[in-house]
Design a protein around this motif. Structure first.
Motif, mmCIF file in Angstrom:
data_model
loop_
_atom_site.group_PDB
_atom_site.id
_atom_site.type_symbol
_atom_site.label_atom_id
_atom_site.label_comp_id
_atom_site.label_asym_id
_atom_site.label_seq_id
_atom_site.Cartn_x
_atom_site.Cartn_y
_atom_site.Cartn_z
ATOM 1 N N GLY A 204 -86.498 113.427 -77.829
ATOM 2 C CA GLY A 204 -85.083 113.174 -77.562
ATOM 3 C C GLY A 204 -84.905 112.367 -76.295
ATOM 4 N N ILE A 205 -83.656 112.004 -76.018
ATOM 5 C CA ILE A 205 -83.340 111.192 -74.852
ATOM 6 C C ILE A 205 -82.150 111.794 -74.122
ATOM 7 N N ALA A 206 -82.169 111.703 -72.803
ATOM 8 C CA ALA A 206 -81.069 112.166 -71.960
ATOM 9 C C ALA A 206 -80.811 111.100 -70.904
ATOM 10 N N ILE A 207 -79.530 110.795 -70.654
ATOM 11 C CA ILE A 207 -79.169 109.696 -69.755
ATOM 12 C C ILE A 207 -78.017 110.121 -68.856
ATOM 13 N N VAL A 208 -78.133 109.748 -67.592
ATOM 14 C CA VAL A 208 -77.073 109.959 -66.617
ATOM 15 C C VAL A 208 -76.756 108.630 -65.954
ATOM 16 N N ALA A 209 -75.459 108.310 -65.814
ATOM 17 C CA ALA A 209 -75.025 107.092 -65.114
ATOM 18 C C ALA A 209 -73.941 107.482 -64.115
ATOM 19 N N LYS A 245 -97.243 107.520 -83.513
ATOM 20 C CA LYS A 245 -98.453 108.342 -83.515
ATOM 21 C C LYS A 245 -98.280 109.630 -82.711
ATOM 22 N N ASN A 246 -97.068 109.855 -82.213
ATOM 23 C CA ASN A 246 -96.766 111.059 -81.445
ATOM 24 C C ASN A 246 -97.704 111.205 -80.243
ATOM 25 N N GLN A 247 -97.713 110.190 -79.401
ATOM 26 C CA GLN A 247 -98.524 110.221 -78.200
ATOM 27 C C GLN A 247 -97.782 109.491 -77.086
ATOM 28 N N LEU A 248 -98.160 109.767 -75.851
ATOM 29 C CA LEU A 248 -97.524 109.127 -74.718
ATOM 30 C C LEU A 248 -98.137 107.753 -74.467
ATOM 31 N N PRO A 249 -97.341 106.785 -73.999
ATOM 32 C CA PRO A 249 -97.890 105.457 -73.713
ATOM 33 C C PRO A 249 -98.621 105.444 -72.381
ATOM 34 N N LEU A 250 -99.245 104.316 -72.078
ATOM 35 C CA LEU A 250 -99.827 104.115 -70.758
ATOM 36 C C LEU A 250 -98.713 103.811 -69.761
ATOM 37 N N GLU A 251 -98.992 104.029 -68.482
ATOM 38 C CA GLU A 251 -97.989 103.809 -67.441
ATOM 39 C C GLU A 251 -97.463 102.379 -67.465
ATOM 40 N N LEU A 252 -98.374 101.407 -67.548
ATOM 41 C CA LEU A 252 -97.956 100.001 -67.523
ATOM 42 C C LEU A 252 -97.131 99.656 -68.752
ATOM 43 N N ASP A 253 -97.531 100.176 -69.905
ATOM 44 C CA ASP A 253 -96.781 99.908 -71.145
ATOM 45 C C ASP A 253 -95.378 100.495 -71.057
ATOM 46 N N TRP A 254 -95.278 101.711 -70.522
ATOM 47 C CA TRP A 254 -93.962 102.349 -70.408
ATOM 48 C C TRP A 254 -93.072 101.590 -69.412
ATOM 49 N N HIS A 255 -93.646 101.134 -68.312
ATOM 50 C CA HIS A 255 -92.861 100.391 -67.325
ATOM 51 C C HIS A 255 -92.340 99.078 -67.917
ATOM 52 N N GLN A 256 -93.209 98.379 -68.617
ATOM 53 C CA GLN A 256 -92.774 97.124 -69.235
ATOM 54 C C GLN A 256 -91.723 97.375 -70.305
ATOM 55 N N PHE A 257 -91.947 98.402 -71.086
ATOM 56 C CA PHE A 257 -90.982 98.789 -72.126
ATOM 57 C C PHE A 257 -89.627 99.117 -71.494
ATOM 58 N N TYR A 292 -87.808 112.914 -73.538
ATOM 59 C CA TYR A 292 -88.578 114.157 -73.478
ATOM 60 C C TYR A 292 -89.292 114.402 -74.809
ATOM 61 N N SER A 293 -90.412 115.078 -74.728
ATOM 62 C CA SER A 293 -91.215 115.412 -75.911
ATOM 63 C C SER A 293 -92.107 116.596 -75.564
ATOM 64 N N PRO A 294 -92.745 117.230 -76.560
ATOM 65 C CA PRO A 294 -93.675 118.319 -76.258
ATOM 66 C C PRO A 294 -94.889 117.850 -75.472
ATOM 67 N N LEU A 295 -95.152 116.547 -75.473
ATOM 68 C CA LEU A 295 -96.315 116.013 -74.776
ATOM 69 C C LEU A 295 -96.049 115.769 -73.298
ATOM 70 N N GLY A 296 -94.796 115.617 -72.924
ATOM 71 C CA GLY A 296 -94.442 115.304 -71.546
ATOM 72 C C GLY A 296 -93.126 114.548 -71.485
ATOM 73 N N ILE A 297 -92.909 113.892 -70.356
ATOM 74 C CA ILE A 297 -91.628 113.225 -70.101
ATOM 75 C C ILE A 297 -91.877 111.778 -69.676
ATOM 76 N N LEU A 298 -91.020 110.885 -70.181
ATOM 77 C CA LEU A 298 -90.971 109.500 -69.742
ATOM 78 C C LEU A 298 -89.656 109.313 -68.997
ATOM 79 N N ILE A 299 -89.714 108.750 -67.812
ATOM 80 C CA ILE A 299 -88.499 108.558 -67.030
ATOM 81 C C ILE A 299 -88.475 107.167 -66.428
ATOM 82 N N THR A 300 -87.315 106.571 -66.388
ATOM 83 C CA THR A 300 -87.096 105.298 -65.713
ATOM 84 C C THR A 300 -85.687 105.318 -65.137
#
Length: 448
Positions: A204-209, A245-257, A292-300
């Motif tokens: 899922g996704i959560a956003i604050v502005a 594939k239900n996996q977390l990306p690499l740091e650089l891939d997530w930042h570029q994304f 958020y996911s069961p694998l961890g969290i992606l934040i930007t």
């Protein structure tokens, strides 16, 4: 639990294999005795070891006797001496008495026949006993396995009720934006916005502005950004290999994304400003995006605000560093002149690659009540920002929300209580002049 299931399956499979193998051997022995005795021959081949080989042999050489033999094999569990002599082996009995041989030969054959019948009878009884043992053993194993399941279920239920020691991939997310005291006094609308949604059962996704206080239309800008960011990130994520594939990306891939998606949101905001006929700067706002996911969290994020998480050891940690400008209370916004070669200095992206039990993201109006934001160092005579979440704040809040859900309080009532808490939950929140937004995500796992 998995260990007991594995052991149960292995034992049952081994017993079934052993009994099936023994059953084939008994069938072959009965067929061998029947053929050799019925036709007074010794041509039953020794290579026959399986029921399939036996079937092919009978079809090829003794097609007319297959039916009689099949009846014998089908009833081998009830074989006894009297039945064999009286009914099933009537052709054999008749054959012996119809052959005109010497009485010595008949006596020898009859003795051999009797011995063979005794052997087959004992073998059949042994087969019956083994089947009975296997049935009782399987029943006992099933009862034992059921008992283990019941015990584990009761234990898990007790743990969930007492200390929430079970981890569940399902996540409860609640968020609210409330107007600050200064905005009420000056008649300025709430400039904060929040939005959350699920992609599937796990992600899922959560956003604050947080709209800029000096921007006239920032309340509209923040609403536009949270909804468009959710849409843009969701559509883009569905095309990524790591999400499929239900996996977390690499740091650089997530930042570029993250940069690419935030840039798309900025372009959509430009078009919205043109459509409204307002300056893009008047829609200025910060933005924090959490996936958020069961694998961890992606934040930007772009700008300030706070975000933190509780790890599996019940330790609360920050997961972003708010951007602070050179002047007090200054930051950057998605509409700022940052979209150039130095954009990496203004967009922070991180991956929390561990299982978590709770997370939060908020506008800066909530940070004084929830984070250690300032600390004086006498040695340097300077103030610093430790950026540490307050466990004493989050623990009772999470407990309350979990208890409300367990007590099946309706979602709209939970939402109303959450809004009331952000308004007057404690003295710091009650007296906060700025708008307040907070999103909490709680996995149904260990919180205490």
């Amino acid at each position: 639990m998995k260990f007991f299931v594995t052991i149960f399956i292995i034992v049952v499979c081994n017993c079934s294999y052993a009994i099936d193998k023994l059953s084939q051997q008994i069938n072959i022995e009965i067929a061998k005795f029947y053929i050799n005795t019925r036709f007074r021959s010794q041509d039953f081949p020794s290579y026959i070891k399986t029921s399939q080989q036996l079937n092919k042999f009978l079809i090829k050489y003794y097609p007319n006797e297959k039916h009689n033999l099949r009846q014998i094999l089908l009833h081998k569990n009830h074989i006894n001496k009297d039945i064999l002599i009286g009914w099933y082996y009537m052709p054999v009995w008749w054959h012996f008495w119809s052959v005109k041989e010497t009485s010595v030969w008949r006596e020898q054959q009859w003795q051999q026949y009797q011995n063979n019948i005794e052997q087959i009878t004992q073998t059949a009884k042994l087969h019956d006993n083994i089947i009975s043992i296997n049935q009782y053993f399987t029943l006992i194993m099933l009862m034992f396995f059921s008992l283990i399941v019941i015990i584990m279920s009761c234990k898990n239920k007790k743990n969930r009720n007492n200390d929430l020691n079970d981890y569940d991939d399902q996540c409860l997310v609640i968020g609210e934006s409330v107007i600050g005291k200064s905005h009420i006094d000056t008649g300025i609308p709430c400039q904060d916005s929040n939005f959350s949604q699920k992609f599937n059962d796990d992600w899922g996704i959560a956003i604050v502005a947080d709209g800029a206080g000096s921007a006239k239309n920032s309340h509209d800008g923040s609403k536009f950004v949270v909804h468009k960011a959710a849409q843009v990130f969701a559509e883009a994520m569905e095309q990524t290999d790591w999400y499929q594939k239900n996996q977390l990306p690499l740091e650089l891939d997530w930042h570029q994304f993250s940069k690419e998606q935030l840039w798309k949101v900025k372009q959509l905001l430009d078009k919205y400003a043109d459509w409204r006929g307002v300056r893009i700067k008047s829609l200025a706002c910060t933005v924090i995006v959490v996936i958020y996911s069961p694998l961890g969290i992606l934040i930007t994020h772009i700008g300030d605000g706070r975000a933190g998480y509780c790890d599996s050891k019940h330790v609360w940690k920050a997961m972003m560093t708010p951007y602070k400008g050179e002047e007090a209370n200054s930051t950057v916004f998605i509409t700022s002149d940052i979209w150039n070669d130095n954009i990496n200095n203004f967009i922070e992206s991180r991956i929390i690659s561990e299982k978590i039990v709770a997370f939060t993201l908020m506008s800066d109006g909530c940070e004084k009540a929830t984070f250690e934001c300032s600390k004086f160092n006498p040695a340097t005579n300077k103030w610093s920002d430790p950026n540490n979440p307050y466990p004493k704040f989050f623990k009772p809040v999470l407990e309350t929300l979990i208890n409300m859900e367990k007590n099946q309080i309706p979602a709209h009532e939970i939402q109303a209580r959450w809004k009331k808490f952000l308004e007057v939950g404690n003295s710091t929140l009650k007296n906060e002049p700025d708008d307040k937004t907070m999103i909490l995500g709680i996995y149904h796992g260990p919180i205490l």
